[in-house]
Design a protein around this motif. Structure first.
Motif, short mmCIF file in Angstrom:
data_model
loop_
_atom_site.label_atom_id
_atom_site.label_comp_id
_atom_site.label_asym_id
_atom_site.label_seq_id
_atom_site.Cartn_x
_atom_site.Cartn_y
_atom_site.Cartn_z
N PRO A 122 0.63 -1.35 -0.04
CA PRO A 122 -0.19 -0.04 -0.03
C PRO A 122 0.84 1.31 0.08
N SER A 123 0.25 2.25 -0.72
CA SER A 123 0.98 3.42 -0.75
C SER A 123 0.70 4.41 0.64
N LEU A 124 1.69 4.75 1.31
CA LEU A 124 1.37 5.54 2.28
C LEU A 124 1.13 6.91 2.18
N SER A 125 0.99 7.44 1.05
CA SER A 125 0.80 8.74 0.79
C SER A 125 -0.53 9.12 0.30
N THR A 126 -1.47 7.84 0.37
CA THR A 126 -2.89 8.15 -0.08
C THR A 126 -3.64 7.78 1.12
N THR A 127 -5.09 8.31 1.14
CA THR A 127 -5.94 7.90 2.48
C THR A 127 -6.18 6.36 2.52
N ALA A 134 -2.82 -0.18 7.38
CA ALA A 134 -3.09 -0.43 8.81
C ALA A 134 -4.09 -1.53 8.84
N MET A 135 -4.74 -2.04 8.00
CA MET A 135 -5.73 -3.46 7.85
C MET A 135 -4.57 -4.40 7.84
N LEU A 136 -3.93 -4.51 6.70
CA LEU A 136 -3.19 -5.75 6.71
C LEU A 136 -2.05 -5.99 7.65
N GLU A 137 -1.50 -5.10 8.13
CA GLU A 137 -0.63 -5.08 9.25
C GLU A 137 -1.45 -5.60 10.72
N LEU A 138 -2.76 -5.11 10.78
CA LEU A 138 -3.27 -5.41 11.97
C LEU A 138 -3.92 -6.90 11.92
N LEU A 139 -4.15 -7.22 10.70
CA LEU A 139 -4.44 -8.78 10.41
C LEU A 139 -3.45 -9.48 10.61
N GLY A 219 -15.30 -6.56 0.20
CA GLY A 219 -14.36 -5.57 -0.20
C GLY A 219 -12.80 -5.69 0.25
N PHE A 220 -12.93 -6.02 1.63
CA PHE A 220 -11.51 -6.37 2.06
C PHE A 220 -10.53 -7.20 0.99
N TRP A 221 -11.37 -8.45 0.62
CA TRP A 221 -10.56 -9.30 -0.33
C TRP A 221 -10.24 -8.97 -1.61
N LYS A 222 -11.11 -7.82 -2.18
CA LYS A 222 -10.64 -7.35 -3.40
C LYS A 222 -9.42 -6.43 -3.13
N ILE A 223 -9.13 -5.77 -1.97
CA ILE A 223 -8.12 -4.97 -1.82
C ILE A 223 -7.03 -5.99 -1.35
N TYR A 227 -3.11 -6.19 -3.72
CA TYR A 227 -1.82 -6.11 -3.35
C TYR A 227 -0.96 -7.47 -3.50
N ALA A 228 -1.82 -8.62 -3.46
CA ALA A 228 -1.13 -9.83 -3.73
C ALA A 228 -0.42 -9.97 -5.23
N VAL A 229 -1.24 -9.47 -6.23
CA VAL A 229 -0.67 -9.20 -7.46
C VAL A 229 0.47 -8.18 -7.45
N LEU A 230 0.29 -7.37 -6.86
CA LEU A 230 1.49 -6.31 -6.76
C LEU A 230 2.73 -6.79 -6.19
N ALA A 231 2.49 -7.81 -5.30
CA ALA A 231 3.83 -8.11 -4.66
C ALA A 231 4.21 -9.66 -5.39
N ASN A 232 3.58 -9.77 -6.38
CA ASN A 232 3.85 -11.05 -7.26
C ASN A 232 3.87 -12.55 -6.41
N ILE A 233 2.80 -12.38 -5.58
CA ILE A 233 2.71 -13.54 -4.68
C ILE A 233 2.01 -14.62 -5.59
N ARG A 234 2.44 -15.91 -5.76
CA ARG A 234 1.90 -16.67 -6.79
C ARG A 234 0.88 -17.83 -6.17
N VAL A 235 1.15 -17.99 -4.78
CA VAL A 235 0.07 -19.10 -4.12
C VAL A 235 -1.21 -18.18 -4.07
N GLU A 236 -2.17 -18.97 -4.09
CA GLU A 236 -3.63 -18.31 -4.09
C GLU A 236 -3.96 -17.96 -2.72
N ILE A 237 -4.20 -16.67 -2.75
CA ILE A 237 -4.65 -16.14 -1.48
C ILE A 237 -6.24 -16.44 -1.08
N THR A 238 -6.41 -17.08 0.12
CA THR A 238 -7.85 -17.43 0.67
C THR A 238 -8.08 -16.31 1.69
N PRO A 239 -9.41 -16.54 2.11
CA PRO A 239 -9.82 -15.54 3.55
C PRO A 239 -8.93 -15.97 4.71
#
Length: 295
Positions: A122-127, A134-139, A219-223, A227-239
């Motif tokens: 996530p970009s820290l320069s945007t709202t 914050a969500m990802l770090e907390l999770l 909505g969270f899982w779209k988010i 970021y999984a795509v941006l991080a080039n993570i190849r394993v399937e992200i699940t809930p």
């Protein structure tokens, strides 16, 4: 037997209105039985419980997956049930046959490097970027479920005391410690961003969407998938990917099983023990990679 199979498929088509793919699946499974019976010198009317068990054992020997064998048995049950109801056989050989137990697959987890890449996305320069951070770090810091994350209210998190409160599926409240990194970004989100997203001051949700309403699980899982795509993570992200990763990394770094059970909110410790298998698997891989000359 081909005629009987065709009659059965016709029955499923007319009476039950099943899809083309489902009908093809039934036909394929029953054709496999027909071949097996023919090779055994048996007619479908001569099929016994022992015959069906032998057929399922044959499928297992051929390397078919447990799910495939279970589906075959379901097809056979439906077929023989039809033959019994239509008076073409006197006894259903599939009665009381148990389906094979499904294979328990170990949960998929991310490596520390993959976690870091995901959390740095996530970009820290945007709202919304700071909110997502914050969500990802907390999770990852807490191991709570996504449903629990989006259900959090502002009052459920005590940054000065470094803990959050949440209620899981059992409605039993649990208190979970959170680390400095998560505290830092949640604090920044609350101070700099949340009020910009809000539309109504009375909203209690900790994390809100662009409409100022509580962020949904979908909505969270779209988010996170973005970021999984941006991080080039190849394993399937699940809930549960970050939750599984949290538990495994905690155990790998010396946390005791009971404490992890309490943080995850598992009623039965056997549910938590699956992560010990993952930690053992990862340690063996590390040992192999360091020790084997061709690794």
């Amino acid at each position: 037997m081909d005629n009987l199979i065709e009659q059965f498929i016709q029955y499923l088509t007319v009476e039950r209105g099943l899809s083309t793919n489902t009908l093809a699946s039934y036909q394929r499974d029953l054709h496999g039985l027909a071949v097996f019976l023919d090779q055994s010198g048996l007619h479908v009317h001569q099929g016994t419980r022992s015959t069906i068990i032998a057929f399922l054992a044959y499928l297992q020997k051929e390397g078919r997956a447990t799910a495939t064998i279970s589906r075959n048995l379901a097809s056979l049950r439906a077929f023989y049930g039809y033959l019994l109801r239509s008076g073409q056989i006197d006894r259903d050989p599939t009665v009381n046959l148990e389906s094979p137990k499904p294979e328990k697959k170990l949960p998929t987890i991310l490596t520390i490097a993959e976690i870091n890449a995901l959390l740095d996305g996530p970009s820290l320069s945007t709202t919304t970027g700071l909110r997502d951070k914050a969500m990802l770090e907390l999770l990852y810091a807490s191991g709570i479920r996504v449903s629990e994350l989006v259900s959090l209210n502002v009052d459920d998190i005590q940054l000065s005391l470094a803990y959050l409160r949440c209620s899981g599926s059992t409605s039993r409240e649990r208190v979970i410690p959170i680390g400095e990194t998560a505290i830092l970004y949640v604090k920044q989100y609350l101070e700099c961003c949340r009020h910009k997203l809000l539309k109504h001051e009375h909203e209690q949700a900790l994390f809100v969407n662009h409409l100022g309403q509580r962020l949904s699980r979908q909505g969270f899982w779209k988010i996170i998938k973005k970021y999984a795509v941006l991080a080039n993570i190849r394993v399937e992200i699940t809930p549960h990917t970050l939750r599984h990763s949290f538990a495994t990394h905690m155990l790998e770094n010396g946390a005791d099983l009971r404490s992890v059970q309490e943080m995850l909110g598992h009623a039965d410790i056997s549910t938590t023990q699956v992560y010990t298998q993952l930690t053992k698997s990862h340690r063996l891989k590390d040992v192999y990679a360091k020790a084997h000359p061709r690794a």
